[in-house]
Design a protein around this motif. Sequence first.
Motif, mmCIF file in Angstrom:
data_model
loop_
_atom_site.group_PDB
_atom_site.id
_atom_site.type_symbol
_atom_site.label_atom_id
_atom_site.label_comp_id
_atom_site.label_asym_id
_atom_site.label_seq_id
_atom_site.Cartn_x
_atom_site.Cartn_y
_atom_site.Cartn_z
ATOM 1 N N ARG A 120 -4.783 4.657 -9.897
ATOM 2 C CA ARG A 120 -3.863 3.568 -9.560
ATOM 3 C C ARG A 120 -3.413 3.740 -8.113
ATOM 4 O O ARG A 120 -2.476 4.470 -7.826
ATOM 5 C CB ARG A 120 -2.651 3.583 -10.486
ATOM 6 C CG ARG A 120 -2.994 3.232 -11.892
ATOM 7 C CD ARG A 120 -1.773 3.051 -12.778
ATOM 8 N NE ARG A 120 -2.217 3.078 -14.158
ATOM 9 C CZ ARG A 120 -2.918 2.104 -14.735
ATOM 10 N NH1 ARG A 120 -3.211 1.018 -14.066
ATOM 11 N NH2 ARG A 120 -3.304 2.217 -15.982
ATOM 12 N N GLY A 121 -4.111 3.088 -7.214
ATOM 13 C CA GLY A 121 -3.794 3.172 -5.787
ATOM 14 C C GLY A 121 -3.256 1.859 -5.284
ATOM 15 O O GLY A 121 -3.775 0.792 -5.625
ATOM 16 N N THR A 122 -2.210 1.930 -4.478
ATOM 17 C CA THR A 122 -1.596 0.747 -3.881
ATOM 18 C C THR A 122 -1.602 0.934 -2.367
ATOM 19 O O THR A 122 -1.140 1.961 -1.869
ATOM 20 C CB THR A 122 -0.141 0.576 -4.362
ATOM 21 O OG1 THR A 122 -0.121 0.582 -5.787
ATOM 22 C CG2 THR A 122 0.471 -0.709 -3.831
ATOM 23 N N PHE A 123 -2.105 -0.071 -1.659
ATOM 24 C CA PHE A 123 -2.215 0.006 -0.211
ATOM 25 C C PHE A 123 -1.674 -1.269 0.412
ATOM 26 O O PHE A 123 -2.043 -2.366 -0.008
ATOM 27 C CB PHE A 123 -3.682 0.185 0.205
ATOM 28 C CG PHE A 123 -4.282 1.451 -0.340
ATOM 29 C CD1 PHE A 123 -4.287 2.609 0.424
ATOM 30 C CD2 PHE A 123 -4.811 1.495 -1.618
ATOM 31 C CE1 PHE A 123 -4.823 3.785 -0.089
ATOM 32 C CE2 PHE A 123 -5.337 2.661 -2.137
ATOM 33 C CZ PHE A 123 -5.350 3.811 -1.368
ATOM 34 N N VAL A 124 -0.789 -1.118 1.393
ATOM 35 C CA VAL A 124 -0.287 -2.249 2.161
ATOM 36 C C VAL A 124 -0.979 -2.173 3.514
ATOM 37 O O VAL A 124 -0.937 -1.139 4.187
ATOM 38 C CB VAL A 124 1.249 -2.204 2.314
ATOM 39 C CG1 VAL A 124 1.728 -3.309 3.247
ATOM 40 C CG2 VAL A 124 1.916 -2.327 0.942
ATOM 41 N N ILE A 125 -1.602 -3.281 3.891
ATOM 42 C CA ILE A 125 -2.409 -3.336 5.112
ATOM 43 C C ILE A 125 -1.819 -4.391 6.036
ATOM 44 O O ILE A 125 -1.559 -5.530 5.617
ATOM 45 C CB ILE A 125 -3.871 -3.669 4.753
ATOM 46 C CG1 ILE A 125 -4.406 -2.578 3.814
ATOM 47 C CG2 ILE A 125 -4.729 -3.807 5.997
ATOM 48 C CD1 ILE A 125 -5.625 -2.973 3.044
ATOM 49 N N ASN A 126 -1.616 -4.011 7.294
ATOM 50 C CA ASN A 126 -1.036 -4.948 8.257
ATOM 51 C C ASN A 126 -2.113 -5.911 8.777
ATOM 52 O O ASN A 126 -3.312 -5.742 8.485
ATOM 53 C CB ASN A 126 -0.297 -4.206 9.373
ATOM 54 C CG ASN A 126 -1.212 -3.508 10.369
ATOM 55 O OD1 ASN A 126 -2.445 -3.632 10.345
ATOM 56 N ND2 ASN A 126 -0.614 -2.748 11.265
ATOM 57 N N PRO A 127 -1.717 -6.935 9.545
ATOM 58 C CA PRO A 127 -2.700 -7.915 10.030
ATOM 59 C C PRO A 127 -3.795 -7.318 10.923
ATOM 60 O O PRO A 127 -4.857 -7.921 11.076
ATOM 61 C CB PRO A 127 -1.845 -8.922 10.803
ATOM 62 C CG PRO A 127 -0.501 -8.834 10.160
ATOM 63 C CD PRO A 127 -0.340 -7.378 9.821
ATOM 64 N N GLU A 128 -3.560 -6.156 11.478
ATOM 65 C CA GLU A 128 -4.577 -5.502 12.313
ATOM 66 C C GLU A 128 -5.583 -4.717 11.472
ATOM 67 O O GLU A 128 -6.524 -4.136 12.006
ATOM 68 C CB GLU A 128 -3.908 -4.572 13.334
ATOM 69 C CG GLU A 128 -3.121 -5.300 14.420
ATOM 70 C CD GLU A 128 -1.787 -5.858 13.929
ATOM 71 O OE1 GLU A 128 -1.096 -5.196 13.116
ATOM 72 O OE2 GLU A 128 -1.441 -6.985 14.344
ATOM 73 N N GLY A 129 -5.368 -4.672 10.170
ATOM 74 C CA GLY A 129 -6.278 -3.961 9.287
ATOM 75 C C GLY A 129 -5.961 -2.486 9.122
ATOM 76 O O GLY A 129 -6.792 -1.713 8.655
ATOM 77 N N GLN A 130 -4.735 -2.092 9.470
ATOM 78 C CA GLN A 130 -4.312 -0.696 9.342
ATOM 79 C C GLN A 130 -3.495 -0.504 8.064
ATOM 80 O O GLN A 130 -2.657 -1.337 7.715
ATOM 81 C CB GLN A 130 -3.440 -0.282 10.526
ATOM 82 C CG GLN A 130 -4.147 -0.339 11.849
ATOM 83 C CD GLN A 130 -3.175 -0.150 13.006
ATOM 84 O OE1 GLN A 130 -2.012 -0.552 12.928
ATOM 85 N NE2 GLN A 130 -3.657 0.456 14.062
ATOM 86 N N ILE A 131 -3.755 0.609 7.405
ATOM 87 C CA ILE A 131 -3.032 0.947 6.180
ATOM 88 C C ILE A 131 -1.637 1.462 6.546
ATOM 89 O O ILE A 131 -1.505 2.440 7.280
ATOM 90 C CB ILE A 131 -3.806 1.997 5.365
ATOM 91 C CG1 ILE A 131 -5.159 1.417 4.935
ATOM 92 C CG2 ILE A 131 -2.988 2.462 4.160
ATOM 93 C CD1 ILE A 131 -6.113 2.433 4.346
ATOM 94 N N LYS A 132 -0.617 0.793 6.061
ATOM 95 C CA LYS A 132 0.771 1.156 6.371
ATOM 96 C C LYS A 132 1.495 1.794 5.200
ATOM 97 O O LYS A 132 2.537 2.411 5.366
ATOM 98 C CB LYS A 132 1.549 -0.074 6.851
ATOM 99 C CG LYS A 132 1.086 -0.569 8.195
ATOM 100 C CD LYS A 132 1.314 0.519 9.223
ATOM 101 C CE LYS A 132 0.844 0.199 10.599
ATOM 102 N NZ LYS A 132 1.136 1.283 11.544
ATOM 103 N N LEU A 133 0.973 1.622 4.001
ATOM 104 C CA LEU A 133 1.551 2.241 2.816
ATOM 105 C C LEU A 133 0.407 2.623 1.892
ATOM 106 O O LEU A 133 -0.542 1.864 1.733
ATOM 107 C CB LEU A 133 2.484 1.268 2.096
ATOM 108 C CG LEU A 133 3.118 1.776 0.797
ATOM 109 C CD1 LEU A 133 4.547 1.305 0.703
ATOM 110 C CD2 LEU A 133 2.344 1.326 -0.422
#
Length: 187
Positions: A120-133
């Motif tokens: 169970r992985g959760t990833f928040v990605i910014n508009p630049e395509g970088q993983i922030k969470l």
Amino acid sequence: MSLINTEIKPFKATAYKDGKFIEVTDAALKGKWSVVVFYPADFTFVCPTELEDLADHYAEFQKLGVEIYGVSTDTHFSHKAWHDTSDAIKKVKYPLVGDPTGTITRNFDVMIEEEGLALRGTFVINPEGQIKLCEIHDNGIGRDASELLRKVKAAQYVASHPGEVCPAKWKEGASTLKPSLELVGKI
């Protein structure tokens, strides 16, 4: 090595969304905020509760300009069959991405190799395509969409307010902190 602040790796997959099969690529995740939620498998127990919770909050995520992507190592055909048979999954309006080769799951370091399933992985990605969470849970521990929504708001706030950070339990509209020498030892 942590995936935080790294750019997502290239991928191409087929997803089930709104009664259709669509192509999803790494490029689709760029230009807006995205949440990628990995789950072990269709037709299971905790997974539909999580995906339904996200579906119940989907409009709130969309108001923030966020697209959600559910990903498992099942095929897009399995996602459609699950959608057609589960009341919880019928609520899902965001793409359910099939990753039968495990490429995306491995790209995000959540593959359980001996089982061919995702953690169970959760990833928040910014508009630049970088993983922030990045949060990875044992498969017995379900997630909470309202807490994820709070974290997305914090990530968006920090991105649009350089020099500010969000303290524990921060909620939209609450005070933030401006790290400085004057704050050292005062919190």
